[in-house]
Design an enzyme around this catalytic site. Structure first.
Site, PDB file in Angstrom:
ATOM      1  N   GLN A  78       0.811  -1.234   0.169  1.00 50.19           N
ATOM      2  CA  GLN A  78       0.030  -0.050   0.129  1.00 50.19           C
ATOM      3  C   GLN A  78       0.836   1.304   0.121  1.00 50.19           C
ATOM      4  OE1 GLN A  78      -3.108   0.137   2.834  1.00 50.19           O
ATOM      5  NE2 GLN A  78      -3.891   2.057   2.082  1.00 50.19           N
ATOM      6  N   PHE A  79       1.232   1.725  -1.159  1.00 49.94           N
ATOM      7  CA  PHE A  79       1.797   3.057  -1.276  1.00 49.94           C
ATOM      8  C   PHE A  79       1.311   4.081  -0.604  1.00 49.94           C
ATOM      9  CE2 PHE A  79      -0.689   3.363  -5.030  1.00 49.94           C
ATOM     10  CZ  PHE A  79      -0.872   4.844  -5.028  1.00 49.94           C
ATOM     11  N   THR A  80       0.212   4.268  -0.610  1.00 54.77           N
ATOM     12  CA  THR A  80      -0.438   5.410   0.029  1.00 54.77           C
ATOM     13  C   THR A  80      -0.201   5.534   1.640  1.00 54.77           C
ATOM     14  OG1 THR A  80      -2.713   3.835   0.479  1.00 54.77           O
ATOM     15  CG2 THR A  80      -2.378   5.369  -1.679  1.00 54.77           C
TER      16      THR A  80
END
Length: 150
Positions: A78-80
């Site tokens: 999850q890059f966010t």
């Protein structure tokens, strides 16, 4: 590396109409990776998660780890998690590692966690649009950032 760890009684990941991961009692781990992450981050974080005492003992006190309960795990990239919201209302993801850096580190983390847990770890699909369902038990949610371990 930054991880959001949720104690769950159930969790699953679906891409499109295909369920790619599903567990009962265990941990759902959302994992964010930056360019500066190293094998040291992987080893430290995996060990920390494997031994994190967030499951209840016979008295209901959080004294047991996922190892103690023989629980399962799902890791979802999850890059966010590395969003910067300092300026404006549109988050910037400039700190998040690009796939050529993130994918090998993600795979190494999953492999290390499998080694630490002594069992297969399920995963989402890197870079895919995923639907994550979970029943957070407690609720218990822990955030760990390897850059703030000191």
């Amino acid at each position: 590396m930054k991880a959001v760890i949720q104690r769950v009684t159930k969790a699953s990941v679906t891409t499109g109409r295909v369920k790619v991961a599903s567990i009962n009692d265990g941990l759902l781990i959302l994992l964010g990776i930056i360019n500066e992450d190293t094998q040291e981050d992987i080893t430290w974080l995996s060990n920390k998660i494997a031994n994190l005492r967030v499951f209840g003992d016979d008295q209901g006190v959080m004294n047991k780890s996922i190892l103690d309960i023989n629980g399962d795990a799902i890791v979802v990239s999850q890059f966010t998690l590395h969003a910067n919201t300092k300026k404006g209302n549109r988050p910037s993801y400039i700190k998040a590692a690009k796939p050529d850096v993130a994918i090998p580190l993600y795979e190494q983390f999953v492999s290390q966690l499998e080694s630490d847990l002594g069992k297969r770890v399920q995963t989402g699909e890197f870079g895919a649009d995923m639907k994550v369902e979970l029943i957070n038990d407690g609720p218990v949610t822990i955030i760990i950032d390897t850059k703030q371990k000191g």
